[in-house]
Design an enzyme around this catalytic site. Structure first.
Site, PDB file in Angstrom:
ATOM      1  N   CYS B  31       0.835  -1.206   0.000  1.00 47.76           N
ATOM      2  CA  CYS B  31       0.000   0.000   0.000  1.00 47.76           C
ATOM      3  C   CYS B  31       0.874   1.262   0.000  1.00 47.76           C
ATOM      4  CB  CYS B  31      -0.913   0.004   1.230  1.00 47.76           C
ATOM      5  SG  CYS B  31      -1.770   1.574   1.448  1.00 47.76           S
ATOM      6  N   VAL B  71      -5.705   1.230   5.679  1.00 48.07           N
ATOM      7  CA  VAL B  71      -4.377   1.379   6.266  1.00 48.07           C
ATOM      8  C   VAL B  71      -3.709   2.559   5.575  1.00 48.07           C
ATOM      9  CG1 VAL B  71      -4.126  -1.058   6.807  1.00 48.07           C
ATOM     10  CG2 VAL B  71      -3.237  -0.215   4.622  1.00 48.07           C
ATOM     11  N   SER B  88      -2.957   8.852   6.053  1.00 53.37           N
ATOM     12  CA  SER B  88      -1.491   8.962   5.976  1.00 53.37           C
ATOM     13  C   SER B  88      -0.957  10.373   6.249  1.00 53.37           C
ATOM     14  CB  SER B  88      -0.985   8.460   4.614  1.00 53.37           C
ATOM     15  OG  SER B  88      -1.397   9.301   3.561  1.00 53.37           O
TER      16      SER B  88
END
Lengths: 245, 245
Positions: B31, B71, B88
């Site tokens: 990812c 995630v 993020s």
């Protein structure tokens, strides 16, 4: 002296930004994103000038300062002259870092991250607001209430008057522009939404207190005026300068 | 001892997070958003454990830690136990504020705002990447090159090896995961894209130097392995654990 211009439109000459060391804000009187910047500047008592821009008939020079033609865009005096930044949250972070005397984010990095997440999360509410108010989509009603539920729960959990504590902080100020406009949804043509003051008791009380906050009050617009602007906007006969004449 | 698990999938029991004061990262080995977090943690030499998650068949407990089931999600030891944050860029800002010894953003708030805008602006490149690589949309080719032009120009204007100066900074690290994957587009079935090393001379040189950076190198994945993963992903027969067996 503080400059606040009427809304520049297509064909209007570029404003001359005075070299007085002040911040120069490209804004639009009814834009919730620009309102975020105004509130922060007022909360921190930072002097600035405002150049309003007609977003229906944009002046040709707008993209010179704001590449995507959006407001807010903030002109900052630097060694190389006036430099502009845009995007309301980038500007918010900049102002809180540059003028930390009255810090709006929590000082603790983790608490700050949590509030940043909640500000992003609020897009559920603002998206639902546009769904109901501008697209007449009935699904927006459930989404709006569900979105507000999270903030109601969070505010109760914090047990303070504001998300920021005794005084409003960045999270309070960043969600306020849409909370101020919720009242507009009462007057929808096809579908209406009115905030349930029992289900959202903490947020209702919060809203009352927010209106009394100095920084909010300076740029606060009543439901009637918001309505006048939005109806003009929808019928493509909008007067951007309602409040500036 | 540092934990790095294989990818937890539907039905797998929840991991036990050790109470050793370390950060706990929910990740997925391929990812790009999670890679951003890994790179920052490595650059700052912050010890952490990694719990990889299968994003095709997500474990039931994922949303307990990452409400949107995405995630990266970072578990931070707090007074009230382990608390998670996600997104993020929220994690990036948190880590740079919490561990300021090796600051990745510019210290100057205005320069920092400019880099934040460029990180947002990079979505033109990442969106074009997915358009070409996953949707076979030929328009992505022009968009990708136009997006890269901005970064090529900016890097030349700065006149330094990295956007961050002599060493990579937050902007370098935040755009890297997609720059690493550009090579994948060479192997597209219907349309291919290969970076023009003359037009993007500065970025090409930058890429070479980035691969040699310690923090980048730890999680660097070669084009061949990326390709193996993506082809598995597209044919719905993906091995998340290619690198962990």
């Amino acid at each position: 002296m503080v400059i606040e211009t009427r809304h520049f439109k297509t064909g209007d000459p570029e404003p001359t930004f005075p070299s007085d060391g002040k911040l120069q804000l490209l804004s639009m009187r009814f834009c919730p994103y620009a309102q975020r910047t105004h509130i922060i500047l007022e909360a921190k008592r930072i002097p600035y000038h405002t150049y309003n821009v007609d977003l229906t008939n944009k002046p040709e020079w707008l993209t010179k300062y704001s590449p995507l033609g959006k407001v807010p865009a903030l002109g900052v005096p630097t060694e190389r002259g006036l430099s502009f930044i845009h995007e309301s949250m980038v500007i918010a972070d900049y102002l809180d870092e540059k003028y930390p005397e009255k810090l709006l984010y929590p000082k603790d990095p983790f608490a700050k991250a949590v509030d940043r997440l909640l500000i992003e999360r609020f897009s559920i509410v603002s998206n639902a607001f546009y769904k109901i108010g501008f697209r007449g989509d009935i699904n927006g009603k459930v989404e709006l209430s569900n979105g507000l539920d999270e903030f109601e729960t969070e505010l109760k959990k914090r047990g303070t008057s504001f998300f920021g504590g005794k005084e409003p902080g960045m999270l309070d100020y960043m969600i306020w522009p849409w909370m101020e406009r919720l009242v507009l949804l009462k007057y929808g043509k096809d579908i209406q939404y009115e905030i349930d003051e029992e289900r959202f008791a903490a947020l209702t009380e919060w809203s009352r207190k927010m209106i009394d906050d100095y920084a909010v009050k300076v740029h606060y617009i009543t439901g009637d005026i918001h309505r006048q602007f939005v109806e003009g906007f929808k019928s493509k006969n909008v007067d951007y300068d309602i409040l500036l004449t």
